[in-house]
Design a protein around this motif. Structure first.
Motif, PDB file in Angstrom:
ATOM      1  N   SER A  10       3.093  -3.453  15.955  1.00 25.58           N
ATOM      2  CA  SER A  10       1.820  -4.185  15.958  1.00 25.58           C
ATOM      3  C   SER A  10       0.995  -3.781  14.740  1.00 25.58           C
ATOM      4  N   GLN A  11       0.255  -2.677  14.826  1.00 23.44           N
ATOM      5  CA  GLN A  11      -0.553  -2.205  13.706  1.00 23.44           C
ATOM      6  C   GLN A  11      -0.277  -0.727  13.517  1.00 23.44           C
ATOM      7  N   GLY A  12       0.146  -0.348  12.346  1.00 22.68           N
ATOM      8  CA  GLY A  12       0.446   1.061  12.077  1.00 22.68           C
ATOM      9  C   GLY A  12       1.558   1.563  12.995  1.00 22.68           C
ATOM     10  N   ASP A  13       1.232   2.599  13.784  1.00 21.35           N
ATOM     11  CA  ASP A  13       2.206   3.164  14.714  1.00 21.35           C
ATOM     12  C   ASP A  13       2.074   2.556  16.110  1.00 21.35           C
ATOM     13  N   SER A  14       1.412   1.431  16.199  1.00 21.20           N
ATOM     14  CA  SER A  14       1.192   0.763  17.476  1.00 21.20           C
ATOM     15  C   SER A  14       2.316  -0.253  17.732  1.00 21.20           C
ATOM     16  N   TYR A  15       2.760  -0.293  18.983  1.00 18.18           N
ATOM     17  CA  TYR A  15       3.840  -1.214  19.382  1.00 18.18           C
ATOM     18  C   TYR A  15       3.417  -1.962  20.638  1.00 18.18           C
ATOM     19  N   LEU A  16       3.889  -3.189  20.765  1.00 19.49           N
ATOM     20  CA  LEU A  16       3.658  -3.982  21.968  1.00 19.49           C
ATOM     21  C   LEU A  16       4.952  -4.074  22.766  1.00 19.49           C
ATOM     22  N   LEU A  17       4.893  -3.623  24.001  1.00 21.02           N
ATOM     23  CA  LEU A  17       6.016  -3.784  24.924  1.00 21.02           C
ATOM     24  C   LEU A  17       5.759  -5.074  25.692  1.00 21.02           C
ATOM     25  N   ARG A  18       6.717  -6.007  25.612  1.00 21.18           N
ATOM     26  CA  ARG A  18       6.548  -7.325  26.229  1.00 21.18           C
ATOM     27  C   ARG A  18       7.680  -7.637  27.195  1.00 21.18           C
ATOM     28  N   ASN A  19       7.314  -8.341  28.263  1.00 22.78           N
ATOM     29  CA  ASN A  19       8.303  -8.954  29.147  1.00 22.78           C
ATOM     30  C   ASN A  19       8.317 -10.434  28.775  1.00 22.78           C
ATOM     31  N   GLU A  20       9.313 -10.838  27.999  1.00 24.23           N
ATOM     32  CA  GLU A  20       9.405 -12.221  27.548  1.00 24.23           C
ATOM     33  C   GLU A  20      10.252 -13.075  28.482  1.00 24.23           C
ATOM     34  N   GLY A  21      10.574 -12.531  29.641  1.00 21.84           N
ATOM     35  CA  GLY A  21      11.382 -13.273  30.602  1.00 21.84           C
ATOM     36  C   GLY A  21      10.550 -14.266  31.387  1.00 21.84           C
ATOM     37  N   THR A  22      11.173 -14.809  32.406  1.00 20.62           N
ATOM     38  CA  THR A  22      10.530 -15.831  33.232  1.00 20.62           C
ATOM     39  C   THR A  22       9.998 -15.266  34.545  1.00 20.62           C
ATOM     40  N   HIS A  23      10.307 -13.997  34.857  1.00 19.45           N
ATOM     41  CA  HIS A  23       9.911 -13.397  36.124  1.00 19.45           C
ATOM     42  C   HIS A  23       9.273 -12.029  35.898  1.00 19.45           C
ATOM     43  N   ALA A  24       8.480 -11.613  36.859  1.00 19.23           N
ATOM     44  CA  ALA A  24       7.862 -10.291  36.816  1.00 19.23           C
ATOM     45  C   ALA A  24       8.913  -9.221  37.099  1.00 19.23           C
ATOM     46  N   ALA A  25       8.685  -8.052  36.528  1.00 22.79           N
ATOM     47  CA  ALA A  25       9.519  -6.878  36.805  1.00 22.79           C
ATOM     48  C   ALA A  25       8.715  -5.959  37.718  1.00 22.79           C
ATOM     49  N   PHE A  26       9.417  -5.222  38.586  1.00 22.12           N
ATOM     50  CA  PHE A  26       8.762  -4.351  39.552  1.00 22.12           C
ATOM     51  C   PHE A  26       9.153  -2.902  39.326  1.00 22.12           C
ATOM     52  N   ASP A  27       8.248  -1.997  39.735  1.00 25.62           N
ATOM     53  CA  ASP A  27       8.507  -0.564  39.637  1.00 25.62           C
ATOM     54  C   ASP A  27       8.972  -0.202  38.221  1.00 25.62           C
ATOM     55  N   VAL A  28       8.178  -0.614  37.235  1.00 25.73           N
ATOM     56  CA  VAL A  28       8.532  -0.445  35.821  1.00 25.73           C
ATOM     57  C   VAL A  28       8.099   0.931  35.338  1.00 25.73           C
ATOM     58  N   SER A  29       9.025   1.642  34.674  1.00 23.47           N
ATOM     59  CA  SER A  29       8.719   2.933  34.058  1.00 23.47           C
ATOM     60  C   SER A  29       9.037   2.848  32.576  1.00 23.47           C
ATOM     61  N   VAL A  30       8.164   3.441  31.778  1.00 27.33           N
ATOM     62  CA  VAL A  30       8.342   3.462  30.331  1.00 27.33           C
ATOM     63  C   VAL A  30       8.507   4.922  29.915  1.00 27.33           C
ATOM     64  N   ASP A  31       9.704   5.265  29.436  1.00 25.95           N
ATOM     65  CA  ASP A  31       9.990   6.636  28.988  1.00 25.95           C
ATOM     66  C   ASP A  31       9.909   6.656  27.469  1.00 25.95           C
ATOM     67  N   ARG A  32       8.923   7.371  26.968  1.00 22.67           N
ATOM     68  CA  ARG A  32       8.708   7.434  25.516  1.00 22.67           C
ATOM     69  C   ARG A  32       9.353   8.656  24.885  1.00 22.67           C
ATOM     70  N   GLY A  33      10.086   9.411  25.674  1.00 27.32           N
ATOM     71  CA  GLY A  33      10.793  10.565  25.134  1.00 27.32           C
ATOM     72  C   GLY A  33       9.847  11.562  24.504  1.00 27.32           C
ATOM     73  N   ASP A  34      10.230  12.091  23.351  1.00 29.15           N
ATOM     74  CA  ASP A  34       9.395  13.096  22.684  1.00 29.15           C
ATOM     75  C   ASP A  34       8.565  12.499  21.542  1.00 29.15           C
ATOM     76  N   LEU A  35       8.335  11.192  21.603  1.00 30.98           N
ATOM     77  CA  LEU A  35       7.470  10.575  20.604  1.00 30.98           C
ATOM     78  C   LEU A  35       6.035  11.043  20.845  1.00 30.98           C
ATOM     79  N   ALA A  36       5.326  11.366  19.779  1.00 31.20           N
ATOM     80  CA  ALA A  36       3.937  11.818  19.896  1.00 31.20           C
ATOM     81  C   ALA A  36       3.088  10.640  20.356  1.00 31.20           C
ATOM     82  N   VAL A  37       2.404  10.835  21.469  1.00 31.89           N
ATOM     83  CA  VAL A  37       1.615   9.756  22.069  1.00 31.89           C
ATOM     84  C   VAL A  37       0.237  10.282  22.419  1.00 31.89           C
TER      85      VAL A  37
END
Length: 141
Positions: free
Chosen positions: A62-89
């Motif tokens: 997106s901008q600089g070190d910013s990223y957009l996580l998108r669900n571009e599908g046709t249905h909602a996802a449930f119980d979603v977890s985002v693992d960013r590992g050891d990336l500095a956040v």
């Protein structure tokens, strides 16, 4: 005697004809079976494609070190977890969602440092609230 010869020739012709009919029937049956298999494979590919499009994850810079996580599908996802590992956040963005709607996006600040061994975000989810858990690794660009 002539009638016997004609009868023998006729019987021989009938045998040859019946063998040809048998072979033609076997070929037609085999072709029909192959057509059914091709149709089933085509239907399975179409079903797989629909399932793939139900929930489609994308991670876009997106901008600089910013990223957009998108669900571009046709249905909602449930119980979603985002693992960013050891990336500095340092953005405080949520890493778990009860429901992540189709066409929804979340912004994450993901910085890869010299100490980082991770260059991807792993998203895991369920297609139904009680469904099987799936996961996908999304590389940082």
């Amino acid at each position: 005697m002539i009638i016997s010869i004609f009868a023998a020739l006729f019987a021989g012709g009938a045998v040859v004809y019946s063998r040809g009919q048998k072979l033609a029937t076997e070929r037609a049956a085999k072709a029909a079976e192959e057509a059914v298999q091709i149709q089933r494979a085509s239907e399975q590919r179409a079903a797989d494609e629909v399932a793939r499009k139900r929930i489609m994850w994308r991670l876009d810079p997106s901008q600089g070190d910013s990223y957009l996580l998108r669900n571009e599908g046709t249905h909602a996802a449930f119980d979603v977890s985002v693992d960013r590992g050891d990336l500095a956040v340092e953005d405080g963005a949520p890493v778990h969602f009860e429901e992540f709607d189709a066409d929804h996006a979340e912004r994450y600040l993901l910085v890869s440092t010299l100490a980082s061994r991770t260059s991807a975000v792993t998203v895991s989810w369920r297609e139904a609230r009680d469904g099987e858990r799936k996961s996908q690794k999304l590389q940082l660009d």
